[in-house]
Design a protein around this motif. Structure first.
Motif, mmCIF file in Angstrom:
data_model
loop_
_atom_site.group_PDB
_atom_site.id
_atom_site.type_symbol
_atom_site.label_atom_id
_atom_site.label_comp_id
_atom_site.label_asym_id
_atom_site.label_seq_id
_atom_site.Cartn_x
_atom_site.Cartn_y
_atom_site.Cartn_z
ATOM 1 N N LEU A 1 0.778 -1.368 0.444
ATOM 2 C CA LEU A 1 0.480 -0.090 0.123
ATOM 3 C C LEU A 1 1.036 1.230 -0.204
ATOM 4 N N PHE A 2 0.806 2.066 -0.509
ATOM 5 C CA PHE A 2 1.126 3.518 -0.484
ATOM 6 C C PHE A 2 0.979 4.336 0.955
ATOM 7 N N TYR A 3 0.161 4.463 1.711
ATOM 8 C CA TYR A 3 0.178 5.182 3.124
ATOM 9 C C TYR A 3 0.009 4.230 3.679
ATOM 10 N N THR A 4 1.197 3.670 4.507
ATOM 11 C CA THR A 4 0.887 2.211 5.217
ATOM 12 C C THR A 4 1.002 2.649 7.203
ATOM 13 N N GLU A 5 1.573 4.565 6.811
ATOM 14 C CA GLU A 5 1.133 5.140 8.211
ATOM 15 C C GLU A 5 0.487 6.070 8.420
ATOM 16 N N GLU A 6 0.592 6.493 9.482
ATOM 17 C CA GLU A 6 -0.628 7.484 9.483
ATOM 18 C C GLU A 6 0.359 9.154 9.532
ATOM 19 N N ASN A 7 0.007 9.676 8.354
ATOM 20 C CA ASN A 7 0.887 10.786 8.171
ATOM 21 C C ASN A 7 -0.330 12.080 8.563
#
Length: 81
Positions: free
Chosen positions: A37-43
């Motif tokens: 996945l492109f965004y695996t962590e909270e940003n």
């Protein structure tokens, strides 16, 4: 070969087909495909960017709708409907 998630099936299929074609042509090279996945962590910075972008878009949209309705009323007045 594929996990239950459909997002993983296509890269696995491309990997299998590519390596099969490479073997048919007697090549020693192989493809490896990762599905992540492109965004695996909270940003929070990304969330703020998306929020303010959508908010700005909605403000522009909200500013453009009332004149549309006003012009419709003026047209009705001109043709005396």
């Amino acid at each position: 070969m594929c996990s239950p998630e459909p997002i993983n099936c296509f890269p696995v299929l491309v990997n299998i087909l590519s390596n099969t074609f490479l073997r048919l042509f007697n090549s020693t090279a192989r493809f490896r495909v990762w599905s992540k996945l492109f965004y695996t962590e909270e940003n929070p910075e990304l969330k703020n960017y998306i929020f303010f972008g959508l908010f700005t878009y909605l403000l522009v949209l909200a500013a453009g709708l009332p004149p549309l309705f006003a012009m419709s009323s003026v047209e009705d007045y001109k043709v005396k409907s």
